[in-house]
Design an enzyme around this catalytic site. Structure first.
Site, short mmCIF file in Angstrom:
data_model
loop_
_atom_site.label_atom_id
_atom_site.label_comp_id
_atom_site.label_asym_id
_atom_site.label_seq_id
_atom_site.Cartn_x
_atom_site.Cartn_y
_atom_site.Cartn_z
N ARG A 61 0.81 -1.23 0.00
CA ARG A 61 0.00 0.00 0.00
C ARG A 61 0.84 1.27 0.00
NH1 ARG A 61 -2.93 -3.61 3.26
NH2 ARG A 61 -4.95 -4.15 2.34
N LYS A 111 2.84 11.30 -10.80
CA LYS A 111 1.93 10.47 -11.58
C LYS A 111 2.65 9.18 -11.97
CE LYS A 111 -1.34 13.44 -14.05
NZ LYS A 111 -1.76 13.84 -15.41
N GLU A 153 8.88 17.61 -24.71
CA GLU A 153 8.26 17.99 -23.43
C GLU A 153 8.88 19.28 -22.87
OE1 GLU A 153 5.65 16.87 -21.92
OE2 GLU A 153 5.37 14.74 -22.35
N LYS A 155 7.19 22.63 -14.22
CA LYS A 155 6.40 21.48 -13.78
C LYS A 155 6.19 21.52 -12.26
CE LYS A 155 4.64 17.19 -14.27
NZ LYS A 155 5.29 16.06 -14.90
N GLU A 200 -4.42 17.08 -10.10
CA GLU A 200 -5.04 17.46 -11.36
C GLU A 200 -6.54 17.72 -11.23
OE1 GLU A 200 -5.22 15.68 -15.82
OE2 GLU A 200 -3.29 15.47 -14.81
N ARG A 212 -3.25 21.72 -13.07
CA ARG A 212 -2.29 20.72 -13.54
C ARG A 212 -2.66 20.14 -14.91
NH1 ARG A 212 0.77 15.87 -10.20
NH2 ARG A 212 1.76 14.95 -12.04
N ASN A 253 -1.11 18.64 -19.88
CA ASN A 253 -1.54 17.66 -20.87
C ASN A 253 -1.62 18.23 -22.28
OD1 ASN A 253 -1.88 15.52 -19.01
ND2 ASN A 253 -3.88 16.33 -18.41
N HIS A 304 -1.53 15.87 -25.26
CA HIS A 304 -1.61 14.49 -24.78
C HIS A 304 -2.91 13.79 -25.13
CE1 HIS A 304 1.98 15.71 -22.71
NE2 HIS A 304 2.10 14.55 -22.09
N HIS A 331 -1.70 10.54 -26.82
CA HIS A 331 -1.86 9.23 -26.21
C HIS A 331 -2.59 8.27 -27.15
CE1 HIS A 331 -1.35 10.50 -21.70
NE2 HIS A 331 -0.20 10.46 -22.37
N HIS A 354 6.94 8.62 -27.22
CA HIS A 354 5.98 9.50 -26.54
C HIS A 354 6.12 10.95 -27.01
CE1 HIS A 354 3.47 11.12 -23.36
NE2 HIS A 354 4.44 11.94 -23.02
#
Length: 367
Positions: free
Chosen positions: A123, A144, A186, A228, A238, A242, A246, A249, A253, A266
């Site tokens: 956990r 993330k 990026e 960032k 997010e 935030r 993206n 993206h 994606h 990517h």
């Protein structure tokens, strides 16, 4: 060495950027009081392991740490549940406990995979990012972590902040040119969403960045990480701001997904996605120069901006409908307002996206 801070209260952590840091990993672990009584799991890939794994292991062991390592195949396909299970097996067999740290030594794929292992093992256990790619200056900051489902990228994941980011810029010198270009995508994104002056600096210093000039690279990575860090410090999970990270993206994606997580890197997919976002913004009334300037900047870094004509429009749309940002038959896009400024738009209809895909397929591929 440059040091930045991600301010998240009790979960705050530093980003260290400099040369020769991997060989001092043990010192950083000691300074951060990571447990020496618990085994440390190093996760890396087959490309990075021969170059840097022994350096990190030796440094940690010299400081009194016990290490266990797991080497996965390089590439986006390792962000899978099958590979996740393999890494978990290594962690269990290696005797990791609740105070053990999991280390991501590699690029964004390794960071996301190892981070999700750290987030879910018992956990949640401590996590350290050691990025070895330019692209990872973005993915290693912000917490993330995720693996992919065959239908959608990053669908299975968590927010799990690292104890620190140890960014050894010397490791970037071993990157292939294609990975350099993709990583810089990026960096450019951070300028496009937040800082027009930084976007202009990237354009002016593109040649030095592509050549991995240490001074230019150090400055660019620090600025990118700083942007960032500012955004994440305001909105860790997010819920608002935030989302601007993206940019490119939503469509990017989808390009990765239907390419089987192997055809496009990517950063290449995100570059096409950023061009698409600018085109969509122009279609919605922004000045045409916004698209032209965005494409010109991306092409300075030899990045793709046209939609590959062999990609099926309906498959792209289908992949976007599986995206976390799809709801009520509409897509959330981050759209540029100007260079250095974006807005979150939540009412983009599928017809608008189809139009942009068709328009970008008519653009000539940049060589």
């Amino acid at each position: 060495m440059r040091t930045l801070q991600v301010d998240l209260g009790e979960r705050s952590y530093p980003i260290y950027i400099g040369g020769g840091l991997l060989g001092k990993a043990g010192e950083f672990f000691e300074n951060h009081q990571l447990s020496k009584k618990s085994p440390v799991l190093l996760v890396t890939d087959e490309h990075v392991a021969p170059l840097y794994l022994e350096t990190v292991e030796s440094s940690l062991q010299a400081s009194g740490y016990t290490t266990v390592s797991k080497v996965v195949k390089a590439g986006e396909k390792s962000k899978s549940l099958d590979v996740y299970e393999d890494v978990m097996t290594t962690a269990i067999e290696g005797g990791l406990d609740r105070r053990s740290a999991v280390v991501a030594l590699g690029g964004g794929v390794v960071g996301d995979l190892a981070g999700f292992v750290a987030a879910s093992y018992m956990r949640g256990v401590p996590f350290v990012q050691m990025p070895t790619t330019i692209l990872a200056h973005d993915s290693s900051v912000g917490g993330k972590v995720a693996v992919n489902h065959r239908l959608a990228k990053n669908m299975i994941g968590a927010f799990h902040q690292p104890e620190m980011v140890l960014y050894d810029v010397d490791s970037l010198q071993s990157l292939p040119p294609r990975d350099v270009r993709a990583g810089l995508s990026e960096m450019v994104k951070h300028g496009l969403i937040w800082d027009a002056e930084f976007a202009a600096w990237c354009r002016e210093h593109a040649s030095e960045l592509l050549a991995l000039d240490p001074e230019a690279l150090g400055f660019g990575l620090t600025q990118g990480c700083a942007i960032k860090a500012k955004v994440v410090s305001v909105d860790e999970r997010e819920q608002g701001l935030r989302a601007i990270l993206n940019l490119g993206h939503t469509l990017g994606h989808a390009i990765e997904a239907i390419g089987g997580y192997g055809e496009f890197l990517h950063g290449e997919a995100i570059s096409i996605g950023m061009a698409a976002a600018a085109k969509l913004a122009v279609n919605r009334g922004r000045d045409a120069a916004l698209y032209q300037e965005t494409v010109a900047l991306l092409q300075r870094f030899e990045l793709p901006t046209a939609m590959p004509r062999h990609l099926d429009e309906e498959k792209l749309i289908g992949a976007m409908m599986h995206d976390k940002k799809f709801k009520e038959q509409q897509l959330v896009f981050i759209l540029p307002v100007a260079i250095g400024q974006v807005e979150i738009v939540s009412d983009v209809a599928l017809g608008e996206v189809r139009r942009v895909i068709a328009e970008l397929k008519e653009e000539e591929p940049h060589v």
